[in-house]
Design a protein around this motif. Structure first.
Motif, PDB file in Angstrom:
ATOM      1  N   ARG A   1     -38.945 -12.331  25.003  1.00  0.00           N
ATOM      2  CA  ARG A   1     -38.677 -11.717  23.708  1.00  0.00           C
ATOM      3  C   ARG A   1     -37.979 -12.705  22.774  1.00  0.00           C
ATOM      4  N   ASN A   2     -36.948 -13.375  23.294  1.00  0.00           N
ATOM      5  CA  ASN A   2     -36.231 -14.316  22.440  1.00  0.00           C
ATOM      6  C   ASN A   2     -37.157 -15.414  21.934  1.00  0.00           C
ATOM      7  N   ALA A   3     -37.970 -15.939  22.860  1.00  0.00           N
ATOM      8  CA  ALA A   3     -38.882 -17.010  22.448  1.00  0.00           C
ATOM      9  C   ALA A   3     -39.821 -16.509  21.363  1.00  0.00           C
ATOM     10  N   LEU A   4     -40.319 -15.294  21.544  1.00  0.00           N
ATOM     11  CA  LEU A   4     -41.274 -14.770  20.562  1.00  0.00           C
ATOM     12  C   LEU A   4     -40.610 -14.553  19.209  1.00  0.00           C
ATOM     13  N   VAL A   5     -39.414 -13.954  19.239  1.00  0.00           N
ATOM     14  CA  VAL A   5     -38.746 -13.665  17.963  1.00  0.00           C
ATOM     15  C   VAL A   5     -38.447 -14.957  17.216  1.00  0.00           C
TER      16      VAL A   5
ATOM     17  N   LEU B   1     -35.288 -22.019  24.555  1.00  0.00           N
ATOM     18  CA  LEU B   1     -36.012 -22.837  25.527  1.00  0.00           C
ATOM     19  C   LEU B   1     -35.443 -22.687  26.938  1.00  0.00           C
ATOM     20  N   PRO B   2     -34.121 -22.821  27.136  1.00  0.00           N
ATOM     21  CA  PRO B   2     -33.605 -22.549  28.492  1.00  0.00           C
ATOM     22  C   PRO B   2     -33.906 -21.124  28.946  1.00  0.00           C
TER      23      PRO B   2
ATOM     24  N   GLU C   1     -27.706 -17.725  23.246  1.00  0.00           N
ATOM     25  CA  GLU C   1     -28.448 -16.531  23.637  1.00  0.00           C
ATOM     26  C   GLU C   1     -27.610 -15.273  23.398  1.00  0.00           C
ATOM     27  N   GLN C   2     -26.292 -15.388  23.750  1.00  0.00           N
ATOM     28  CA  GLN C   2     -25.436 -14.214  23.545  1.00  0.00           C
ATOM     29  C   GLN C   2     -25.270 -13.895  22.068  1.00  0.00           C
ATOM     30  N   ILE C   3     -25.061 -14.956  21.266  1.00  0.00           N
ATOM     31  CA  ILE C   3     -24.884 -14.724  19.833  1.00  0.00           C
ATOM     32  C   ILE C   3     -26.134 -14.074  19.263  1.00  0.00           C
ATOM     33  N   PHE C   4     -27.283 -14.606  19.682  1.00  0.00           N
ATOM     34  CA  PHE C   4     -28.541 -14.063  19.194  1.00  0.00           C
ATOM     35  C   PHE C   4     -28.699 -12.609  19.644  1.00  0.00           C
ATOM     36  N   GLY C   5     -28.322 -12.359  20.912  1.00  0.00           N
ATOM     37  CA  GLY C   5     -28.415 -10.989  21.414  1.00  0.00           C
ATOM     38  C   GLY C   5     -27.539 -10.045  20.613  1.00  0.00           C
TER      39      GLY C   5
END
Lengths: 975, 117
Positions: free
Chosen positions: A161-165, A230-231, A538-542
């Protein structure tokens, strides 16, 4: 043809692999591998021409008006990229075949991989910016599918999901930039745009274009601050990580920066943004990689770091730096893919990727250890391997970079980044293969079969070959690719192991020594790192995503509060607001069209409509009365159609009115009969003004419309109906001929509606609805559920009604009538049987799968339309001829009649499906309805017991003996 | 005549909208019926009102009513029947499932979040 074949082959494989996937993993691999090899052959067949002319182009028009062509071109840069994609793709496919266990859906994996491969090839050889964006988005999507391959794992889903967004946000920016570039350059053709670099570089839109392009590229190539996806994507199976997330897809951003280098690079903004972001990404990525303990995480952050380094090189804007960038891109793809695949082998054999649990594997896995060590040394930049050459070239370019007047900044950071990469590369191989003495996970480990290590070896061969003989192996390719980026001849450079005691070599040595010293003080560095603040992207983005969905949930909760009243009020008010706005801004003069004189009948009709409308409002609590008022209004509408020269509409309205009232009556049977008064005053205070305003607005608008003259295309239809459509009834000719496509759409809508109703009613025969129905109080029934008069009359009427229906249908093309009206009439005639005699009686005598009838109707219309295509005319082209038969006179045979037959069947099916379905529900509520009255003794004699129960069933009404007697006279009649 | 026609359409619109805004399903369905009449008449009237000139080609006729809105409205009538039928069946099904024929559901509002990360 060859160029498009390069792109089409993988897509064809992606489509075919699911078909043959059942034949086993081998078959999927064969197909995927075959398409890759064929594409590679097609590509290499172009190579001589590319190196000779610099360019091979192929164009097919696709959407010319939008400037979108299926245009491809191969230049040395595209050749290099496409070659990497195909060769590494082939190796990864082979590797994956042996990597996945027998239980994995390998076919699905291969299909997705082939889909990705085609998209990626599309990016690198597209000669149309819009086409490039399309392929770009397709790589995002296929990457999403591949990262989420193990969809049962939460980290896979999150990573996907993160990669897609992130990447599709970049894709949107890229689309915007492509549109801007197309606007500025006047074309989307890449070769033309690149041929006139000044047009974009000197336009006023340069800065927006630059920022949008870079946003797209940075997200795709995981530059700060977007690096975290990426990670996260490392949750994908390792072959995916090796292929997409180190060797190819993440290079797409860098590739595009290289591709657009001639038109974008060279400005202050380009230099500052790209160099800064690249340098930071390089150093930060490398720093994080030092402290990761998961093999794939180390490699992921190292990939981020190397991507940053290549971006920085492109950002420097010098020609040599651009050449260094493409050279390192090639080298990195080779050694990083090898490293990922090795990490996959280690995990495959030991079951872990945690370097704290690994160690001393070189005894158990000598082949893997050798290959990994070579790849890691290349990554560290050790001489005689390819990484050394491109890193030295990078440092050479960095030495000459002047960052805002500070000459030492870029070389310093570049050296620091290099030192970090030496450190994590040595730590990687050291902790896995050499230090420690083979703790538990390593005990059973051994080298895998050649299926896993051979692909790695194939990648290591060029790593070493370029490292040892750069001048022979890589010089020409890199020079050509470099010139393709720059757009002119590259500066003179020589790929060699020894250039003398240059500054770049000194910096390489410094980095190497610093990196080795770092290993010495690794424990201390780890403590330092643990003490530092490290934010998780990742956390900030989440958190951002969560905050966003909170806002959306709040907003949705406000707007979609579940109250239909609220929605409809908003609807009406919006309509009112628009109407009022238009009213104030419009032409308010009275119209000039002469008025029609008043007629007494018109005044009566008007009064009835007003009375019915008012009555429905006042008496709506009594639902039956409201329904009667609505029926009355409907009849007046039909009369209005009669009065104003619309016989077809009058017939339609009349029959629809009958069907609608029957339908509403049937439904009302199982709904409350009255509406309770709820907070009447408050509601009334809101609703009444809205309703009055809406009515006044519509009335005024219509009056204004009627006072103005019309200028429409209708005269054409009237004039052409007879000569072109062969029918005198213009309305019908329009429906079944001129606008046949519309009608086809409309009967399809009808069919869909009927299916919805069918499924709603069908499933109501189970569950809570069915329980409520069976417990339905039967007190509210009429004393006589099947009145004798009605039963006899409807049976008598049936053949006549069918005949009328047929007549109306056949004359439809010449006089008022046609499929719609005939369908309604026949539907009514049949439904009357259900009404009068009950569902059980009627359904035994009539076909009951009306959804089949609906389907046949739509199919007949569709096939009629398709016949025209058989004779080479457009879909739904009509044709007609006149037949002269004895006694019957002239009969017209028109394709439109067949089409109208489809309409007819659909309408009959829809009416019966709905009404028969409703009356079927009644069986649950009224078990007595199981048996009809006046049961015709079709089965007299052979099925005596059955008939007896039927007779008993309606005993309360007629008494069994009477019913039998009464049945006899009518028995011969309708069937 | 035009004024009568327009005001009748307006009256049916008003009745339709008023019934549409009621809290129970059946009045909403009846309201939709009224609104359909009004909309169909409106569409029909965009061809202007003509007396005694049906759009059926006839050697003796000099003037024809506009056939195009008629063709549009003919299918619109049939489709509005289908839509009314869907609404009715939905209303019926909803009532049979829940024992309640209110058109306002309970608040889905703030806890109706999407899936968390």
């Amino acid at each position: 043809m060859l160029l498009s074949a390069i792109v089409i082959l993988p897509f064809a494989a992606a489509l075919l692999i699911p078909v043959i996937a059942r034949a086993g993993a081998g078959a999927s691999l064969c197909l995927g591998g075959l398409s890759t090899v064929m594409a590679l052959v097609a590509l290499l067949a172009q190579a001589p021409l590319v190196f000779q002319d610099g360019l091979v182009v192929e164009r097919h028009a696709w959407v010319p008006k939008a400037g979108l062509d299926l245009a491809f071109f191969v230049d040395p840069l595209g050749l290099l990229m496409a070659g990497l994609i195909l060769v590494i793709g082939l190796l990864v496919m082979i590797y994956a075949r042996f990597y996945f266990g027998p239980k994995e859906a390998f076919g699905r994996f291969m299909a997705r991989l082939a889909l990705f491969q085609g998209s990626m090839l599309g990016i690198v050889i597209a000669d149309n910016l819009l086409l490039l964006v399309i392929f770009w988005e397709m790589t995002s999507l296929s990457s999403f599918l591949l990262i989420g391959y193990w969809s049962h794992r939460a980290d896979s889903r999150r990573g996907a999901r993160n990669a897609l967004v992130i990447t599709s946000a970049g894709g949107l920016a890229l689309l915007a930039s492509a549109l801007l570039i197309g606007h500025v350059a006047g074309t989307f053709q890449l070769t033309t745009i690149l041929g006139q670099p000044d047009v974009v570089a000197q336009s006023a839109l340069y800065l927006p274009i630059l920022i949008l392009v870079l946003f797209g590229c940075f997200t795709k190539s995981a530059q700060l601050p977007f690096q975290f996806w990426l990670p996260g994507a490392m949750a994908a199976p390792t072959p995916v990580s090796a292929y997409l997330h180190s060797a190819t897809m993440v290079k797409a951003g860098l590739f595009l920066m290289a591709r657009l280098w001639p038109i974008l690079a060279g400005s202050e903004a380009w230099f500052l943004i790209v160099t800064t972001v690249g340098l930071l990404t390089m150093v930060v990525g490398a720093w994080i990689a030092i402290f990761k303990t998961d093999l794939k995480a180390i490699l992921a952050y190292s990939t981020v770091s190397h991507l940053g380094m290549i971006a920085m090189l492109l950002g420097l804007g010098t020609k040599l730096a651009a050449v260094a960038a493409i050279f390192h891109l090639l080298n990195h793809a080779l050694f990083k893919a090898a490293l990922f695949l090795s990490a996959g082998i280690v995990e495959h054999e030991t079951g872990t990727r945690d370097i704290n649990r690994l160690g001393g594997l070189w005894r158990a896995m000598p082949i893997t250890a050798t290959l990994s060590t070579l790849a890691a040394l290349a990554m560290a930049g050790v001489p005689l391997l390819n990484g050394f050459l491109s890193k030295e070239m990078m440092l050479e370019a960095a030495v000459h970079a002047d960052y805002l007047g500070v000459a030492w900044l870029v070389p310093l950071l570049a050296t620091v980044g290099s030192a970090f990469s030496v450190l994590y590369a040595f730590r990687f191989v050291g902790r896995v293969f050499f230090m420690g003495s083979g703790r538990p996970p390593g005990e059973l480990a051994h080298d895998p079969g050649p299926g896993l290590w051979l692909p790695v070896a194939c990648l290591i061969i060029p790593v070493v070959a370029i490292g040892v003989m750069p001048g022979l192996v890589a010089q020409d390719l890199v020079a050509q690719a470099g010139s393709a980026i720059i757009g002119e001849d590259p500066p003179v450079f020589e790929l060699a192991i020894w250039h003398g005691w240059t500054q770049a070599f000194q910096l390489t040595l410094v980095a190497m020594v610093a990196g080795l010293l770092g290993l010495w003080v690794l424990r201390w560095l780890e403590r330092l790192h643990a003490g530092l603040w490290h934010p998780s992207g990742e956390q900030i983005f989440g958190k951002l995503l969560d905050a966003g969905s909170c806002v959306v949930a709040w907003l949705t909760g406000r707007l979609q509060n579940g109250s239909l009243q609220f929605y409809l009020a908003v609807f009406c008010l919006t309509g009112l607001a628009l109407g009022i706005t238009a009213f104030w801004g419009g032409d308010l003069s009275a119209g000039t069209r002469p008025l029609m004189p008043l007629s007494p009948l018109g005044i009566i009709g008007w009064l009835v409509v007003l009375a019915a409308s008012g009555f429905a409002v006042v008496a709506h609590q009594n639902r039956l009365l409201a329904l009667i008022a609505a029926g009355l209004a409907g009849l007046m509408v039909a009369l209005a159609f009669v009065a104003f020269s619309a016989p077809d509409l009058a017939l339609t309205q009349l029959s629809v009115e009958v069907v609608t009232v029957v339908l509403l009556l049937l439904a009302l049977n199982y709904l409350p009969k009255t509406t309770p008064r709820l907070r009447p005053l408050r509601r009334f205070g809101v609703n009444a003004p809205i309703a009055l305003l809406a009515g006044a607005g519509v009335g005024a608008a219509l009056y204004a419309l009627l006072r103005r003259d019309v200028n429409s295309i209708s005269a054409f239809y009237t004039a052409m109906a007879l000569p072109a459509g062969g029918g005198a009834n213009v309305v019908n000719v329009i429906l079944v001929d001129f606008r046949g496509y519309d009608t086809l759409g409309e009967i399809t809508v009808l069919a869909i509606a009927a299916l919805v109703i069918y499924s709603l009613l069908q499933s109501a025969l189970r569950g809570a609805a069915a329980r409520r129905l069976t417990e339905w109080p039967s007190s509210a029934q009429a004393g006589d559920s099947h009145p004798l008069l009605l039963v006899v009359l409807t049976r008598l009427l049936l053949p006549m009604a069918l005949l009328v229906g047929l007549y109306i249908f056949l004359r439809g093309h010449q006089a008022p009538g046609g499929g719609f009206i005939a369908g309604l009439i026949v539907g009514i005639a049949l439904i009357l049987q259900y009404m009068a005699s009950g569902y059980a009686w009627a359904s035994r005598r009539l076909p009951t799968d009306y959804h089949g009838l609906v389907a046949v109707g739509v199919l007949v219309a569709l096939l009629t339309g398709s016949v025209a295509m058989l004779v080479g005319r457009p879909f739904l082209t009509g044709g007609f001829m006149h037949l002269h038969l004895p006694y019957l006179g002239s009969i017209e045979l028109a394709s439109a009649t067949a089409f109208d037959l489809g309409v007819f069947l659909t309408v009959v099916g829809v009416v019966l499906l709905v009404l028969a379905g409703l009356s079927r529900m009644a069986r649950l509520a009224e078990p007595s309805g199981e048996t009809g009255p006046l049961t015709i003794a079709l089965d007299r004699g052979e099925n005596q017991p059955h008939r007896r129960t039927e007779d008993v069933g309606h005993a309360p009404i007629f008494g069994s003996s009477f019913a039998r007697d009464a049945a006899d006279p009518t028995a011969k009649e309708p069937d | 005549m035009e004024a009568l026609f327009a005001s009748a359409v307006g009256a049916m619109t008003a009745a339709g909208v008023y019934l549409l805004l009621q809290a129970r399903t059946f009045p909403v369905v009846v309201g939709i019926s009224f609104l359909s009449y009004a909309v169909n008449l409106f569409l029909f009237a965009t061809g202007r009102l003509v007396n005694g000139a049906p759009p059926v080609i006839d050697a003796g006729a000099a003037v024809y009513a506009d056939p195009l809105p008629q063709a549009l409205v003919l299918t619109a009538i049939v489709i509005s029947f289908a839509m009314t039928a869907i609404l009715v069946v939905l209303a019926l099904r909803g009532f049979l499932e829940s024992g309640d024929d209110q058109v306002a559901a309970g608040r889905l509002g703030s806890d109706g979040k999407g899936e968390g990360p």
